[in-house]
Design a protein around this motif. Sequence first.
Motif, PDB file in Angstrom:
ATOM      1  N   GLY A 164      39.895  36.656  42.719  1.00  0.00           N
ATOM      2  CA  GLY A 164      39.672  35.123  42.826  1.00  0.00           C
ATOM      3  C   GLY A 164      38.859  34.679  41.431  1.00  0.00           C
ATOM      4  O   GLY A 164      38.721  35.039  40.462  1.00  0.00           O
ATOM      5  N   THR A 165      38.751  33.331  41.816  1.00  0.00           N
ATOM      6  CA  THR A 165      38.448  32.274  40.657  1.00  0.00           C
ATOM      7  C   THR A 165      37.046  32.977  40.340  1.00  0.00           C
ATOM      8  O   THR A 165      36.123  33.141  41.065  1.00  0.00           O
ATOM      9  CB  THR A 165      38.149  30.966  41.360  1.00  0.00           C
ATOM     10  N   ASP A 212      44.411  38.790  44.982  1.00  0.00           N
ATOM     11  CA  ASP A 212      42.966  39.005  45.642  1.00  0.00           C
ATOM     12  C   ASP A 212      42.151  39.007  44.646  1.00  0.00           C
ATOM     13  O   ASP A 212      40.830  38.935  44.902  1.00  0.00           O
ATOM     14  CB  ASP A 212      42.973  40.005  46.468  1.00  0.00           C
ATOM     15  N   GLU A 237      36.367  35.789  38.846  1.00  0.00           N
ATOM     16  CA  GLU A 237      36.410  37.242  38.608  1.00  0.00           C
ATOM     17  C   GLU A 237      37.174  37.622  37.451  1.00  0.00           C
ATOM     18  O   GLU A 237      37.753  36.826  36.849  1.00  0.00           O
ATOM     19  CB  GLU A 237      36.933  38.170  39.702  1.00  0.00           C
ATOM     20  N   SER A 273      38.733  44.945  41.987  1.00  0.00           N
ATOM     21  CA  SER A 273      38.421  43.938  43.015  1.00  0.00           C
ATOM     22  C   SER A 273      36.740  43.628  42.983  1.00  0.00           C
ATOM     23  O   SER A 273      36.290  44.025  42.063  1.00  0.00           O
ATOM     24  CB  SER A 273      38.817  44.193  44.374  1.00  0.00           C
ATOM     25  N   ASP A 274      36.462  42.519  43.700  1.00  0.00           N
ATOM     26  CA  ASP A 274      34.952  42.009  43.838  1.00  0.00           C
ATOM     27  C   ASP A 274      34.235  43.051  44.614  1.00  0.00           C
ATOM     28  O   ASP A 274      33.106  42.735  44.572  1.00  0.00           O
ATOM     29  CB  ASP A 274      34.833  40.640  43.914  1.00  0.00           C
TER      30      ASP A 274
END
Length: 136
Positions: free
Chosen positions: A108-109, A106, A111, A95-96
């Motif tokens: 996202g754009t 989850d 990433e 994840s970010d």
Amino acid sequence: MTDLVITAANVLAASNAERDQGIAGETIAAGKAIYLAATTNRWMLADSNSATAEARQAKAIALNGASVGQPVSFQKSGDITIGAALVAGTAYYLSDTPGGICPLADVGTGEYVCLLGLAKSTSVLAIGIQFPGVSL
């Protein structure tokens, strides 16, 4: 959905785990996705939207907590009891949130996509890290 909420004390490598150890370059908790920083040769938290290219490609999942300069054990492949509630059959990604693990929904754009593994059950993740080098 959001990042997995991991109970660090419940993170356990299975008998088929490919394990290793190194030195932490920052504070790391068990269950976090990490990468090896080339400039320092220390393990750091991976991050799918980091400005640093190498940080976007997780290499392992930490098996213990460590502070800067302390030894950190990690798992590169095999099964891991991740210490969080999983959905069996679901793919989980970097994840970010530094070190975080999340489902694809989850990511996202902007990433970068880094598959960490597939859930074999509601508690076991089969680690199979893949990084195609593309962002969403």
